[in-house]
Design a protein around this motif. Structure first.
Motif, PDB file in Angstrom:
ATOM      1  N   ASP A 124      35.050  -9.637  23.135  1.00 40.74           N
ATOM      2  CA  ASP A 124      34.011  -9.953  22.157  1.00 40.74           C
ATOM      3  C   ASP A 124      34.627 -10.403  20.833  1.00 40.74           C
ATOM      4  N   LYS A 127      36.462 -13.954  21.882  1.00 38.68           N
ATOM      5  CA  LYS A 127      35.516 -14.900  22.492  1.00 38.68           C
ATOM      6  C   LYS A 127      36.235 -16.138  23.049  1.00 38.68           C
ATOM      7  N   ILE A 131      33.289 -18.387  26.941  1.00 40.78           N
ATOM      8  CA  ILE A 131      32.366 -17.493  26.234  1.00 40.78           C
ATOM      9  C   ILE A 131      31.993 -18.071  24.870  1.00 40.78           C
ATOM     10  N   SER A 132      32.926 -18.720  24.221  1.00 43.11           N
ATOM     11  CA  SER A 132      32.685 -19.268  22.882  1.00 43.11           C
ATOM     12  C   SER A 132      31.558 -20.304  22.858  1.00 43.11           C
ATOM     13  N   PHE A 134      28.676 -20.041  24.117  1.00 41.41           N
ATOM     14  CA  PHE A 134      27.390 -19.376  23.899  1.00 41.41           C
ATOM     15  C   PHE A 134      27.105 -19.112  22.423  1.00 41.41           C
ATOM     16  N   GLN A 135      28.115 -19.105  21.592  1.00 44.67           N
ATOM     17  CA  GLN A 135      27.906 -18.900  20.161  1.00 44.67           C
ATOM     18  C   GLN A 135      27.230 -20.088  19.501  1.00 44.67           C
ATOM     19  N   ASP A 146      26.296 -14.598  24.129  1.00 50.41           N
ATOM     20  CA  ASP A 146      27.757 -14.447  24.154  1.00 50.41           C
ATOM     21  C   ASP A 146      28.158 -13.030  24.541  1.00 50.41           C
ATOM     22  N   ASP A 147      27.386 -12.031  24.122  1.00 54.83           N
ATOM     23  CA  ASP A 147      27.727 -10.646  24.478  1.00 54.83           C
ATOM     24  C   ASP A 147      27.442 -10.354  25.948  1.00 54.83           C
TER      25      ASP A 147
END
Length: 167
Positions: A124, A127, A131-132, A134-135, A146-147
């Motif tokens: 987290d 990220k 995953i990044s 989703f920010q 993202d979480d």
């Protein structure tokens, strides 16, 4: 002719609604802890998992999905109240992500919970790609997405460790 002043009928503008949204979005004000609010906000996810871990897989999954949808709604409402994008006080997303990190794991023990927690917090914080991505989403979906993605990656890593009999 009688004219009336129109006020915004939005329930989010009521003081008691704002207090409730802040209470829920910050996981009982854990998000207002000055140092590491996300870390403290992840802890309720462990509690939610422990409460539901003995439920049928589908029931636990349904409750988790409802919680994620609730977290999206509360995050968006809190973002509106705070009038800022993804305020640090919102930690209900960390709780949802941590719950996803532990969801459906078999043979769970304290060591695995701690490992999942540390791995979740590490991912987290950094990220990594993808995953990044989703920010970049806006609103409650972006706050929570993202979480949840971090939780999914953490869950997969823990499953790999279980399959390889590391634990």
């Amino acid at each position: 002719m009688i004219t009336s002043l129109k006020t915004n009928p939005s329930w989010k503008n009521r003081p008691e609604a704002k207090r409730l949204i802040r209470l829920l979005g910050s996981c009982c004000y854990l998000g207002y802890i000055k140092k590491y609010p996300g870390t403290f906000g992840s802890l309720p996810g462990i509690v939610f998992f422990l409460i539901t871990k003995n439920l049928n897989f589908w029931l636990q999954g349904s409750i988790l999905i409802l919680f994620i949808l609730f977290a999206i709604f509360i995050s968006e409402a809190m973002e509106d109240i705070e009038e800022t994008r993804d305020p640090i006080e919102i930690v209900i997303d960390e709780a949802a992500g941590m719950w996803v990190a532990l969801f459906g794991l078999w043979d769970i023990n304290l060591t695995l919970i701690i490992l999942a927690f540390l791995l979740f917090r590490l991912l987290d914080f950094f990220k990594p790609f993808p995953i990044s991505i989703f920010q970049t989403f806006r609103g409650g979906k972006g706050i929570v997405a993202d979480d949840v993605a971090v939780g999914m990656v953490t869950n997969l890593i823990i499953r790999f460790l279980l399959i390889k009999s590391f634990f």
